[in-house]
Design a protein around this motif. Structure first.
Motif, PDB file in Angstrom:
ATOM      1  N   GLU A   1      -0.674  -0.058   3.805  1.00 19.68           N
ATOM      2  CA  GLU A   1      -1.735   0.883   3.425  1.00 19.68           C
ATOM      3  C   GLU A   1      -1.543   1.466   2.030  1.00 19.68           C
ATOM      4  O   GLU A   1      -2.509   1.931   1.419  1.00 19.68           O
ATOM      5  CB  GLU A   1      -1.798   2.023   4.445  1.00 19.68           C
ATOM      6  CG  GLU A   1      -2.150   1.576   5.864  1.00 19.68           C
ATOM      7  CD  GLU A   1      -3.552   1.007   5.953  1.00 19.68           C
ATOM      8  OE1 GLU A   1      -4.437   1.522   5.235  1.00 19.68           O
ATOM      9  OE2 GLU A   1      -3.752   0.052   6.717  1.00 19.68           O
ATOM     10  N   GLN A   2      -0.308   1.509   1.532  1.00 17.28           N
ATOM     11  CA  GLN A   2      -0.005   1.977   0.177  1.00 17.28           C
ATOM     12  C   GLN A   2      -0.550   3.377  -0.148  1.00 17.28           C
ATOM     13  O   GLN A   2      -1.244   3.574  -1.154  1.00 17.28           O
ATOM     14  CB  GLN A   2      -0.544   0.976  -0.851  1.00 17.28           C
ATOM     15  CG  GLN A   2       0.214  -0.335  -0.893  1.00 17.28           C
ATOM     16  CD  GLN A   2       1.628  -0.187  -1.403  1.00 17.28           C
ATOM     17  OE1 GLN A   2       1.864   0.328  -2.492  1.00 17.28           O
ATOM     18  NE2 GLN A   2       2.594  -0.628  -0.589  1.00 17.28           N
ATOM     19  N   PRO A   3      -0.231   4.402   0.653  1.00 15.80           N
ATOM     20  CA  PRO A   3      -0.548   5.764   0.198  1.00 15.80           C
ATOM     21  C   PRO A   3       0.288   6.131  -1.022  1.00 15.80           C
ATOM     22  O   PRO A   3      -0.081   6.989  -1.811  1.00 15.80           O
ATOM     23  CB  PRO A   3      -0.192   6.633   1.411  1.00 15.80           C
ATOM     24  CG  PRO A   3       0.806   5.803   2.176  1.00 15.80           C
ATOM     25  CD  PRO A   3       0.411   4.393   1.971  1.00 15.80           C
ATOM     26  N   PHE A   4       1.430   5.490  -1.152  1.00 13.57           N
ATOM     27  CA  PHE A   4       2.256   5.577  -2.347  1.00 13.57           C
ATOM     28  C   PHE A   4       2.973   4.239  -2.497  1.00 13.57           C
ATOM     29  O   PHE A   4       3.144   3.494  -1.523  1.00 13.57           O
ATOM     30  CB  PHE A   4       3.258   6.733  -2.272  1.00 13.57           C
ATOM     31  CG  PHE A   4       4.226   6.643  -1.116  1.00 13.57           C
ATOM     32  CD1 PHE A   4       5.470   6.033  -1.266  1.00 13.57           C
ATOM     33  CD2 PHE A   4       3.901   7.165   0.133  1.00 13.57           C
ATOM     34  CE1 PHE A   4       6.361   5.947  -0.200  1.00 13.57           C
ATOM     35  CE2 PHE A   4       4.784   7.085   1.207  1.00 13.57           C
ATOM     36  CZ  PHE A   4       6.018   6.470   1.037  1.00 13.57           C
ATOM     37  N   THR A   5       3.390   3.931  -3.698  1.00 14.40           N
ATOM     38  CA  THR A   5       4.070   2.673  -3.988  1.00 14.40           C
ATOM     39  C   THR A   5       5.489   2.967  -4.436  1.00 14.40           C
ATOM     40  O   THR A   5       5.691   3.621  -5.475  1.00 14.40           O
ATOM     41  CB  THR A   5       3.333   1.896  -5.097  1.00 14.40           C
ATOM     42  OG1 THR A   5       2.018   1.554  -4.641  1.00 14.40           O
ATOM     43  CG2 THR A   5       4.080   0.615  -5.458  1.00 14.40           C
ATOM     44  N   VAL A   6       6.463   2.557  -3.655  1.00 18.36           N
ATOM     45  CA  VAL A   6       7.860   2.718  -4.047  1.00 18.36           C
ATOM     46  C   VAL A   6       8.169   1.726  -5.162  1.00 18.36           C
ATOM     47  O   VAL A   6       7.768   0.558  -5.103  1.00 18.36           O
ATOM     48  CB  VAL A   6       8.797   2.487  -2.852  1.00 18.36           C
ATOM     49  CG1 VAL A   6      10.260   2.605  -3.282  1.00 18.36           C
ATOM     50  CG2 VAL A   6       8.494   3.480  -1.736  1.00 18.36           C
ATOM     51  N   VAL A   7       8.907   2.185  -6.179  1.00 23.37           N
ATOM     52  CA  VAL A   7       9.289   1.319  -7.297  1.00 23.37           C
ATOM     53  C   VAL A   7      10.775   0.991  -7.249  1.00 23.37           C
ATOM     54  O   VAL A   7      11.165  -0.179  -7.285  1.00 23.37           O
ATOM     55  CB  VAL A   7       8.934   1.970  -8.649  1.00 23.37           C
ATOM     56  CG1 VAL A   7       9.378   1.080  -9.818  1.00 23.37           C
ATOM     57  CG2 VAL A   7       7.433   2.242  -8.735  1.00 23.37           C
ATOM     58  N   CYS A   8      11.620   2.012  -7.146  1.00 23.52           N
ATOM     59  CA  CYS A   8      13.060   1.759  -7.178  1.00 23.52           C
ATOM     60  C   CYS A   8      13.843   3.014  -6.814  1.00 23.52           C
ATOM     61  O   CYS A   8      13.318   4.128  -6.842  1.00 23.52           O
ATOM     62  CB  CYS A   8      13.499   1.283  -8.571  1.00 23.52           C
ATOM     63  SG  CYS A   8      13.171   2.483  -9.883  1.00 23.52           S
ATOM     64  N   PHE A   9      15.115   2.795  -6.473  1.00 24.88           N
ATOM     65  CA  PHE A   9      16.071   3.870  -6.272  1.00 24.88           C
ATOM     66  C   PHE A   9      16.953   3.951  -7.520  1.00 24.88           C
ATOM     67  O   PHE A   9      17.721   3.027  -7.799  1.00 24.88           O
ATOM     68  CB  PHE A   9      16.961   3.601  -5.054  1.00 24.88           C
ATOM     69  CG  PHE A   9      16.249   3.673  -3.742  1.00 24.88           C
ATOM     70  CD1 PHE A   9      16.119   4.882  -3.074  1.00 24.88           C
ATOM     71  CD2 PHE A   9      15.712   2.541  -3.160  1.00 24.88           C
ATOM     72  CE1 PHE A   9      15.466   4.953  -1.854  1.00 24.88           C
ATOM     73  CE2 PHE A   9      15.063   2.596  -1.943  1.00 24.88           C
ATOM     74  CZ  PHE A   9      14.931   3.800  -1.285  1.00 24.88           C
ATOM     75  N   PRO A  10      16.866   5.033  -8.288  1.00 18.37           N
ATOM     76  CA  PRO A  10      17.699   5.144  -9.494  1.00 18.37           C
ATOM     77  C   PRO A  10      19.123   5.557  -9.142  1.00 18.37           C
ATOM     78  O   PRO A  10      19.359   6.248  -8.142  1.00 18.37           O
ATOM     79  CB  PRO A  10      17.004   6.242 -10.290  1.00 18.37           C
ATOM     80  CG  PRO A  10      16.415   7.126  -9.232  1.00 18.37           C
ATOM     81  CD  PRO A  10      15.989   6.206  -8.111  1.00 18.37           C
ATOM     82  N   ASP A  11      20.076   5.133  -9.939  1.00 20.62           N
ATOM     83  CA  ASP A  11      21.434   5.662  -9.831  1.00 20.62           C
ATOM     84  C   ASP A  11      21.480   7.039 -10.480  1.00 20.62           C
ATOM     85  O   ASP A  11      20.742   7.309 -11.440  1.00 20.62           O
ATOM     86  CB  ASP A  11      22.440   4.747 -10.529  1.00 20.62           C
ATOM     87  CG  ASP A  11      22.566   3.393  -9.867  1.00 20.62           C
ATOM     88  OD1 ASP A  11      22.282   3.303  -8.654  1.00 20.62           O
ATOM     89  OD2 ASP A  11      22.940   2.425 -10.552  1.00 20.62           O
ATOM     90  N   HIS A  12      22.347   7.887  -9.945  1.00 22.78           N
ATOM     91  CA  HIS A  12      22.569   9.196 -10.568  1.00 22.78           C
ATOM     92  C   HIS A  12      23.779   9.063 -11.493  1.00 22.78           C
ATOM     93  O   HIS A  12      24.878   8.717 -11.054  1.00 22.78           O
ATOM     94  CB  HIS A  12      22.834  10.267  -9.505  1.00 22.78           C
ATOM     95  CG  HIS A  12      22.977  11.647 -10.071  1.00 22.78           C
ATOM     96  ND1 HIS A  12      21.932  12.537 -10.140  1.00 22.78           N
ATOM     97  CD2 HIS A  12      24.046  12.285 -10.602  1.00 22.78           C
ATOM     98  CE1 HIS A  12      22.337  13.659 -10.684  1.00 22.78           C
ATOM     99  NE2 HIS A  12      23.627  13.539 -10.968  1.00 22.78           N
ATOM    100  N   LEU A  13      23.570   9.353 -12.767  1.00 21.89           N
ATOM    101  CA  LEU A  13      24.627   9.217 -13.772  1.00 21.89           C
ATOM    102  C   LEU A  13      25.126  10.598 -14.172  1.00 21.89           C
ATOM    103  O   LEU A  13      24.332  11.504 -14.451  1.00 21.89           O
ATOM    104  CB  LEU A  13      24.100   8.486 -15.009  1.00 21.89           C
ATOM    105  CG  LEU A  13      23.398   7.139 -14.765  1.00 21.89           C
ATOM    106  CD1 LEU A  13      22.914   6.558 -16.086  1.00 21.89           C
ATOM    107  CD2 LEU A  13      24.328   6.171 -14.053  1.00 21.89           C
TER     108      LEU A  13
END
Length: 592
Positions: free
Chosen positions: A165-177
C-alpha cells in the motif's frame, strides 16, 4: 483526450471556437467540453531538513525530486528547520511528501502508532500520513495480544501490506557515527552516548568531573518539553531529566532480555488473559524537593492520554508516545509507593513498552491543561499549554537537573545528588550503572558544523559528540590519533512519507509508482556515503519476512539501473496506473 503538444491543443481549441460561432445552439455543449479539457501539470512539494541539519535527508529528497521531474511532475524540494518541518508534518498535516528519519526503537508495535486508522487525524508521529485500512487495523490490534511464532507471522503480514500500500516508503537504515576522546572519560558505547543509561556506564580517567559534549542539533537548548513532538525524536536528552519506570536493556524494548528497573524499584506481573503489573516506586524526590509518589505515575498516564484532563469536549492526547500510553487500560493507586497498572494487551513484552514513558510531576503539569495558541499551529481541534510550553527550567526526577541554558548555544546539567542512583536506593539496578558517579556536570555546547565538532575534539576542547555526525567528516576523524570513530547500527530509518489525505497521493497506485523513483542502493552509497543498509521494510531481524529481506532489489523495483533513471519506464507506469500526459507533463485535470 490527451494532447501531444501545445500546437495541437491550440488548433483544437480554435476549431471548437469556430464551431461554436457557427452553431450557437451547441454553445452549452462546447462550454462543457472546454471545461472538461482544462489541465495543469501535476506539482508536488517534498518537505525535508536543510543540509546543515541532515544532509542525508536532503540528498535523498533531491534525488527523488530529480527523478519525479524527469517523469513529468513539477517537483520542489522545501528544506526547513526541524521545528517547522515537524510542526507542518506532525501537527498541521500540511505537506505533500516529506523525507525524514523515523525515530524508531525497532519495536513491532510501533507500526500500530504509525498506521492505525483512528489516529489519522491526530497530531504526532501516530499516523502522520492519514492512512486508513480497516483490515490492517485488525492486524495491528491482534498483534498486541499474540505471542511467539504467531505474532512474528502477523508482523510479517503487516509489513507485506505496508509495502503493497506504500503509506510511506522505507529507504534505508543509517549507521550512527560518533567521535570520542578517552583521555578523561572512557567506556563509550558504540556510536557514542545514545540512551540515557549510556552516560552512567562511563568511567572517569583522572580528576576531571565535567563531561564536555558537543551538539550538532540545538533543539534541547531551546525546548526541554518531553512531549513537544516538533522538538523531540527519541528523547535521549530529556531522558536525563525525566525518569521512566523502566529502561530497556537495549534499543528494542520488546526484544530486550534485561530491562532495567529505574524509577520502578520492582515490577510484579500478574494475570494471563488480563495482564496487570504492580509497580513499587522508588523513594526519591523531584528536582524541586517534592516527593515522587504513585499518584504522579497515575497522573502521567491519565495526562498523556488527555492533556486537557477532561476540560475540552474531545481529549487532547500527547502527540509523542501515544502508542505506549494506549497500552494502559487503567491505573489503581494502592498507596504512596505502589500502583497497579492494567494493560490492554496480554503480551508482557508489548506491555513493557508502556513503562518507558517519562514520569511527570503532577504538581507542575496539572497546571498546563488550559487552552493554548501558538503561531504556526493550525489544528482542527484545541491544543493545551502542555504541548507548547518550552519547559525551559525542567523539573523532573532524573539523575541530572537543569542548571542553565542559552538557546541555540549551550545547556548545563548537574548531577542531582538526591537521585536514587547516588543515595543507595538503587536496588535491582546493574552495578555498572550504580557505581561511583562518573561526572558531576555535563556541559552541552552547540557546534556550528560537523567539521567544527571534529576540530574542537581534535583541539581537546570536548570529550565527545553527543549526537550523530555525517559521513563526510569520517576521514578527518580516522586521521586523528586522539579522536576515535565509533559506529552503531540503528533501528531508525529514512523514509518518504505521503500525505494520504490529498489527491493524487490518496491513490496507492500513485504512491507505488513514486516509490519506484528511488534507488536504495545508490541512496546509501551516494547520499549516506556507504554508512547504512538499504531496506524496504521498517523493521529488522526476525520481524522481516523472507520476501522483504534486502537482496539488492525491492519488490517495487527502481525505474532504472545503478542509479540511472529510466524516465520512459516511469511514464509508462504512471499511464498504466490511470494517469495521463500532455506532452512530457503529467497532468492534473481541472473541471469547471
Amino acid at each position: 483526450m490527451v494532447f501531444g503538444s501545445g500546437g495541437r491543443r491550440r488548433a483544437f481549441l480554435a476549431g471548437v471556437a469556430g464551431a461554436a460561432t457557427a452553431t450557437a445552439g451547441c454553445l452549452g455543449n462546447v462550454r462543457n467540453l472546454l471545461g472538461r479539457q482544462g489541465v495543469d501539470q501535476l506539482s508536488l512539494s517534498i518537505a525535508t531538513l536543510p543540509a546543515s541539519e541532515d544532509p542525508y535527508a536532503v540528498r535523498i529528497a533531491t534525488r527523488l525530486a530529480d527523478n519525479l521531474r524527469a517523469s513529468g511532475i513539477e517537483t520542489m524540494v522545501d528544506p526547513v528547520r526541524p521545528d517547522v518541518l515537524f510542526r507542518d508534518i506532525l501537527i498541521n498535516q500540511d505537506f505533500d511528501l516529506y523525507v525524514a528519519r523515523y525515530p524508531s526503537h525497532g519495536a513491532p508495535d510501533e507500526l500500530r502508532s504509525m498506521l492505525y486508522s483512528p489516529y489519522a487525524e491526530e497530531s504526532g508521529w501516530q499516523n502522520p500520513f492519514g492512512f486508513t485500512d480497516l483490515t490492517l487495523d485488525d492486524l495491528l490490534d491482534q498483534q498486541r495480544s499474540t505471542e511467539g511464532a504467531d505474532r512474528i507471522g502477523m508482523i510479517h503480514e503487516i509489513q507485506r501490506r505496508v509495502v503493497r500500500e506504500q503509506p510511506f516508503t522505507v529507504v534505508c537504515f543509517p549507521d550512527h557515527l560518533g567521535a570520542v576522546r578517552d583521555d578523561r572519560f572512557d567506556g563509550w558505547p558504540p556510536g557514542g552516548p545514545g540512551r540515557p543509561p549510556d552516560y552512567f556506564r562511563l568511567h572517569r580517567v583522572g580528576s576531571e568531573t565535567t563531561l564536555q559534549l558537543l551538539l550538532g542539533n540545538d533543539r534541547i537548548t531551546r525546548n526541554r518539553n518531553p512531549i513537544a513532538v516538533e522538538y523531540r525524536n527519541q528523547g535521549k536528552f530529556t531522558g536525563l531529566l525525566y525518569d521512566p519506570l523502566v529502561w530497556p536493556g537495549r534499543e528494542d524494548v520488546e526484544a530486550s532480555p534485561d530491562p532495567i528497573p529505574w524509577l520502578a524499584r520492582t515490577v510484579a506481573w500478574e494475570g494471563d488473559e488480563t495482564l496487570s503489573a504492580t509497580v513499587q516506586v522508588r523513594e526519591t524526590p523531584w528536582h524541586d524537593g517534592e516527593p515522587v509518589t504513585a499518584e504522579d505515575v497515575a497522573f502521567t498516564y491519565e495526562f498523556l492520554g488527555d492533556t486537557s484532563l477532561g476540560e475540552f469536549e474531545t481529549p487532547v492526547p500527547t502527540p509523542w508516545r501515544r502508542g505506549r500510553v494506549s497500552l494502559v487500560d487503567a491505573t489503581d493507586v494502592l498507596d504512596d509507593r505502589r500502583i497497579r497498572i492494567a494493560f490492554t494487551t496480554r503480551n508482557r513484552s508489548v506491555a513493557r513498552r508502556a513503562l518507558v514513558v517519562p514520569i511527570l510531576p503532577r504538581h507542575i503539569w496539572r497546571e498546563r491543561t488550559d487552552p493554548a495558541d501558538i503561531a504556526g499551529i493550525e489544528l482542527g481541534g484545541p491544543t493545551t499549554q502542555a504541548l507548547v510550553a518550552s519547559n525551559e527550567a525542567a523539573v523532573g526526577s532524573g539523575p541530572l537537573q537543569f542548571v542553565d541554558g542559552d538557546a541555540g548555544e549551550s545547556l548545563s546539567l548537574e548531577a542531582f545528588p538526591d537521585h536514587f542512583l547516588y543515595t543507595g536506593r538503587n536496588e535491582n539496578i546493574p552495578d555498572r550503572l550504580s557505581e561511583e558517579r562518573p561526572f558531576d556536570r555535563i556541559e552541552f555546547t552547540v557546534a556550528p558544523s560537523h567539521d567544527a565538532v571534529v576540530q574542537i575534539l581534535s583541539d581537546d576542547g570536548a570529550d565527545a559528540a553527543a549526537d550523530g555526525l555525517r559521513a563526510s567528516v569520517v576521514p578527518r576523524i580516522v586521521r586523528d590519533d586522539d579522536v576515535s570513530l565509533t559506529t552503531r547500527a540503528t533501528a531508525s530509518f529514512y523514509h518518504i512519507g505521503y500525505n494520504c489525505r490529498r489527491a493524487p497521493l490518496v491513490d496507492p497506485n500513485f504512491r507505488r509508482t513514486i516509490a519506484r523513483h528511488i534507488d536504495r542502493e545508490t541512496a546509501v552509497l551516494d547520499s549516506l556515503e556507504g554508512y547504512g543498509i538499504p531496506s524496504e521494510a521498517p523493521l529488522k531481524g526476525q520481524w522481516v519476512p523472507d520476501n522483504l529481506l534486502w537482496d539488492g532489489e525491492a519488490n517495487l523495483p527502481f525505474f532504472g539501473t545503478d542509479g540511472e533513471f529510466d524516465e520512459e519506464a516511469a511514464m509508462e507506469a504512471f499511464q498504466e496506473a490511470g494517469y495521463q500526459y500532455d506532452g512530457d507533463r503529467l497532468i492534473r485535470r481541472e473541471t469547471t
